[in-house]
Design a protein around this motif. Structure first.
Motif, mmCIF file in Angstrom:
data_model
loop_
_atom_site.group_PDB
_atom_site.id
_atom_site.type_symbol
_atom_site.label_atom_id
_atom_site.label_comp_id
_atom_site.label_asym_id
_atom_site.label_seq_id
_atom_site.Cartn_x
_atom_site.Cartn_y
_atom_site.Cartn_z
ATOM 1 N N LYS A 1 0.903 -1.155 0.000
ATOM 2 C CA LYS A 1 0.000 0.000 0.000
ATOM 3 C C LYS A 1 0.934 1.195 0.000
ATOM 4 O O LYS A 1 1.489 1.550 1.040
ATOM 5 C CB LYS A 1 -0.863 0.032 1.267
ATOM 6 C CG LYS A 1 -2.094 -0.847 1.200
ATOM 7 C CD LYS A 1 -3.319 -0.111 0.676
ATOM 8 C CE LYS A 1 -4.545 -1.005 0.614
ATOM 9 N NZ LYS A 1 -4.731 -1.695 -0.668
ATOM 10 N N GLU B 1 -3.419 0.752 -9.821
ATOM 11 C CA GLU B 1 -3.370 2.159 -9.447
ATOM 12 C C GLU B 1 -2.839 3.080 -10.550
ATOM 13 O O GLU B 1 -3.334 4.179 -10.736
ATOM 14 C CB GLU B 1 -2.577 2.320 -8.142
ATOM 15 C CG GLU B 1 -3.449 1.959 -6.942
ATOM 16 C CD GLU B 1 -2.682 1.400 -5.762
ATOM 17 O OE1 GLU B 1 -1.460 1.245 -5.877
ATOM 18 O OE2 GLU B 1 -3.311 1.113 -4.740
ATOM 19 N N TYR C 1 -12.916 6.383 -6.728
ATOM 20 C CA TYR C 1 -13.366 4.988 -6.713
ATOM 21 C C TYR C 1 -14.869 4.962 -6.481
ATOM 22 O O TYR C 1 -15.336 5.377 -5.420
ATOM 23 C CB TYR C 1 -12.688 4.216 -5.581
ATOM 24 C CG TYR C 1 -11.255 3.830 -5.842
ATOM 25 C CD1 TYR C 1 -10.936 2.534 -6.232
ATOM 26 C CD2 TYR C 1 -10.229 4.743 -5.678
ATOM 27 C CE1 TYR C 1 -9.615 2.168 -6.464
ATOM 28 C CE2 TYR C 1 -8.904 4.384 -5.896
ATOM 29 C CZ TYR C 1 -8.605 3.092 -6.289
ATOM 30 O OH TYR C 1 -7.308 2.729 -6.514
ATOM 31 N N ARG D 1 -13.415 3.620 -13.033
ATOM 32 C CA ARG D 1 -12.786 3.204 -11.779
ATOM 33 C C ARG D 1 -13.829 2.800 -10.728
ATOM 34 O O ARG D 1 -14.125 3.553 -9.799
ATOM 35 C CB ARG D 1 -11.888 4.339 -11.282
ATOM 36 C CG ARG D 1 -11.077 4.098 -10.023
ATOM 37 C CD ARG D 1 -10.035 3.037 -10.137
ATOM 38 N NE ARG D 1 -10.550 1.716 -9.859
ATOM 39 C CZ ARG D 1 -9.789 0.650 -9.657
ATOM 40 N NH1 ARG D 1 -8.495 0.732 -9.722
ATOM 41 N NH2 ARG D 1 -10.332 -0.515 -9.419
ATOM 42 N N THR E 1 -14.513 0.053 -7.765
ATOM 43 C CA THR E 1 -13.654 -0.791 -6.926
ATOM 44 C C THR E 1 -13.733 -2.244 -7.388
ATOM 45 O O THR E 1 -14.778 -2.706 -7.880
ATOM 46 C CB THR E 1 -14.083 -0.766 -5.452
ATOM 47 O OG1 THR E 1 -15.458 -1.160 -5.376
ATOM 48 C CG2 THR E 1 -13.916 0.608 -4.850
ATOM 49 N N SER F 1 -7.833 8.226 -6.725
ATOM 50 C CA SER F 1 -6.528 7.766 -7.147
ATOM 51 C C SER F 1 -6.009 8.725 -8.207
ATOM 52 O O SER F 1 -6.606 8.857 -9.274
ATOM 53 C CB SER F 1 -6.705 6.346 -7.691
ATOM 54 O OG SER F 1 -5.699 6.025 -8.585
ATOM 55 N N TYR G 1 1.873 7.517 -7.866
ATOM 56 C CA TYR G 1 0.506 7.400 -7.368
ATOM 57 C C TYR G 1 0.298 8.380 -6.216
ATOM 58 O O TYR G 1 1.183 8.546 -5.366
ATOM 59 C CB TYR G 1 0.329 5.958 -6.909
ATOM 60 C CG TYR G 1 -0.964 5.631 -6.237
ATOM 61 C CD1 TYR G 1 -2.167 5.779 -6.908
ATOM 62 C CD2 TYR G 1 -0.970 5.123 -4.947
ATOM 63 C CE1 TYR G 1 -3.353 5.447 -6.291
ATOM 64 C CE2 TYR G 1 -2.154 4.785 -4.320
ATOM 65 C CZ TYR G 1 -3.342 4.950 -5.002
ATOM 66 O OH TYR G 1 -4.513 4.612 -4.379
ATOM 67 N N PRO H 1 -2.706 9.029 -3.516
ATOM 68 C CA PRO H 1 -4.032 8.706 -2.982
ATOM 69 C C PRO H 1 -4.602 9.880 -2.199
ATOM 70 O O PRO H 1 -3.869 10.582 -1.498
ATOM 71 C CB PRO H 1 -3.754 7.519 -2.058
ATOM 72 C CG PRO H 1 -2.338 7.717 -1.590
ATOM 73 C CD PRO H 1 -1.612 8.492 -2.669
#
Lengths: 103, 460
Positions: free
Chosen positions: A14, B43, B158, B179, B181, B321, B441, B443
């Protein structure tokens, strides 16, 4: 003995954190894992390989512990320069840990 | 059609974009199923697709999905199997049109309805959202998005199961999404079939756990499984997982008969803890699932039963994302052979680093690994003395920089080592390493109310 003889594991990522799910090979080993495979001990095991802290969560129904190893993946994902950029084999790295034998 | 009381069978056909091309066909032909679930989006996939779409507005989806569908469409129609797939990437409408065209070519005109789920793509809205105070700060570092705004390549919220359920209710046979989930693609057929309420948190959590279990395909049915791995039967013929869901929220994970692999409590547990954070708080747009409540029993050969799963109300946020341009990297490798393979690889690394330093090249990071010795387990692999007699070691050096030039220059420093560095070296047939762009990436969270999922239907 090696933790490999008492547990199996799967790991993933993660971001820059690797997670290692550690699962007792037999339900009766689970309390032994809870007692001996502490977050502090896992942090010592991975000293020099991770830059952040270690957190531990318990899943008694599944006879499993979940460890979060922060700062384990050189930035993680696409940024990481490591072969194991997604922490896939931190699982077996944890299973190298030496542990007391259960009675 | 499914008779009342019979479980709903949801089969995993693809665990990621690039998964086994045979899996969807085998899931549809290996036995009865009601739904085929296909997960395509990782991702950073969205940024690759966004780049393709900027070059050609008819692209931007998982192209593999269209031939995959063409191969199975007649079977899907004949057996009344429905599909949920997030193959739409950043262009679900174009993806649906391509599938529709394939269906018409197969003579399925008038026989198929495709649902299209959009609304997840926030890239065109990004500046407006930032201006209205949605700072989209990085969930891991806390930094505000403003710092990298000019380098953002993709931004997708998401979405959960709800818009997929809506498409199924409107008669869609194939639901193509952006996107959504991974778990939502599995949960949606259950909500649709059983009519679960949007606040039935325990059942929504159960469907979410089912989705998590099969979202990586065969990784719960014998693939990548550490328990007695040599005794897992016939991985060449591995069966991908199938959820058999019941209206009360209990379900089984199984696979088609006469397939390889193994579905056991141990193997399924490995998948449950995969990519897990706090197991009491598995947050999705649909609910918060508590993985510590799961009870598993082996209910027969290759069949694991799940019960007692508890959930809590969904949060008022959606995860977003984002992908942004980060810089460049390159990886160079050479193989050193016995004798002294490890020491030769170490010596070559020292020579290389000295030359990079003398060239005054600046990198964010230079990372060296000795593959065959300590690349994956680092110092846990043992002391260097254990590596004294290795038959060969691969030197692997990687560099990273915000600039292309030093990375490009690095790629020219590997081959010379073959003739002007330590001896017994080989493994350079692949030629000079190529610099790669790094798309990173980011988040973040956003208020749920800001994102409006949209469902459209395409009749073939």
């Amino acid at each position: 003995m090696l933790l490999l003889e008492l547990a199996h594991a799967r790991s993933g990522d993660k971001g820059d954190t690797a997670n290692v799910g550690l699962i007792a090979l037999k339900p009766e080993y689970y309390p032994h894992l809870v007692k001996h495979v502490t977050a502090a001990r896992v942090a010592r095991h991975f000293r020099g390989l991770i830059t952040g802290k270690v957190e531990r969560y318990e899943l008694p129904n599944l006879h499993a512990l979940n460890f979060l190893l922060h700062g384990a993946l050189d930035g993680g994902g696409t940024v990481s320069l490591k072969t194991d950029a997604q922490g896939k084999v931190f699982s077996t790295a944890l299973l190298r840990m030496e542990i007391e034998a259960p009675r | 059609m499914r008779e009342a009381g019979r479980p709903v069978r949801i089969a995993a056909g693809q665990g990621f974009w690039g998964d086994w091309l045979e899996a969807p066909y085998r899931q549809v032909t290996g036995g009865p199923i009601d739904y085929l679930m296909m997960d395509y989006l990782a991702e950073v996939t969205m940024s690759i697709l966004q780049k393709q779409k900027s070059r050609d507005p008819a692209t931007g989806y998982a192209k593999d999905f269209v031939p995959q569908m063409a191969r199975i469409l007649p079977l899907l129609a004949e057996r009344r199997v429905k599909v949920t797939a997030n193959a739409g990437g950043v262009n679900p409408r174009a993806c649906a049109q391509a599938v529709a065209a394939a269906a018409r070519e197969l003579g399925l005109g008038g026989k198929l309805r495709i649902g299209v789920v959009t609304g997840d793509d926030l890239l065109p809205r990004l500046d407006g959202l930032l201006a209205r105070g949605h700072d989209l700060k990085n969930l891991d570092t806390g930094r505000p998005l403003r710092e990298i705004r000019d380098r953002v390549l993709a931004a997708n919220a998401y979405l959960g199961a709800a818009p997929v359920v809506q498409a199924l209710r409107q008669g869609a046979d194939i639901v193509v999404t952006g996107r959504v989930t991974d778990t939502g693609l599995t949960l949606a057929p259950m909500v649709h079939a059983f009519g679960w309420r949007a606040d039935d948190w325990d059942r929504l959590a159960a469907g979410t756990v089912a989705g998590h279990t099969i979202e990586c395909g065969a990784q719960c049915s014998g693939g990548n499984c550490g328990v007695n791995w040599e005794r897992i039967p016939d991985l060449a013929n591995v069966g991908y997982p199938i959820v058999e869901a019941h209206a009360d929220g209990s379900f089984e994970i199984t696979k088609h008969p006469d397939t390889g692999g193994r579905i056991s409590v141990a193997g399924v547990t490995e998948q449950l803890v995969y990519e897990m954070g706090d197991p009491t708080t598995y947050i999705t747009p649909d609910c918060v699932a508590d993985f510590t409540t799961i009870r598993l029993t082996q209910a027969g050969k290759d069949r694991v039963h799940f019960t007692d799963i508890k959930g809590r109300p969904a949060t008022d946020k959606l995860k977003v994302s984002l992908a942004y341009f980060y810089g460049y990297k390159a990886v160079g490798t050479l193989v050193y052979a016995w004798p002294d393979a490890y020491r030769k690889a170490q010596a070559a690394d020292r020579v290389l680093r000295r030359r990079l330093q003398d060239l005054r090249l600046s990198f964010d990071a230079i990372h060296t690994e000795f593959v065959g010795a300590d690349a994956t387990h680092g110092s846990l692999a043992g002391r260097a003395t254990r590596f004294a007699d290795l038959p060969e070691v691969q030197l692997r050096v990687a560099v990273r920089s915000p600039e292309a030039a030093p990375v490009e220059r690095f790629t020219r420093e590997i081959a010379p080592l073959i003739l002007n560095g330590p001896p017994s070296v080989t493994g350079f047939a692949g030629g000079r390493p190529k610099p790669e762009e790094i798309v990173a990436y980011w988040p973040a969270l956003i208020d749920k109310g800001v994102v409006e999922p949209c469902v459209e239907l395409v009749d073939v």
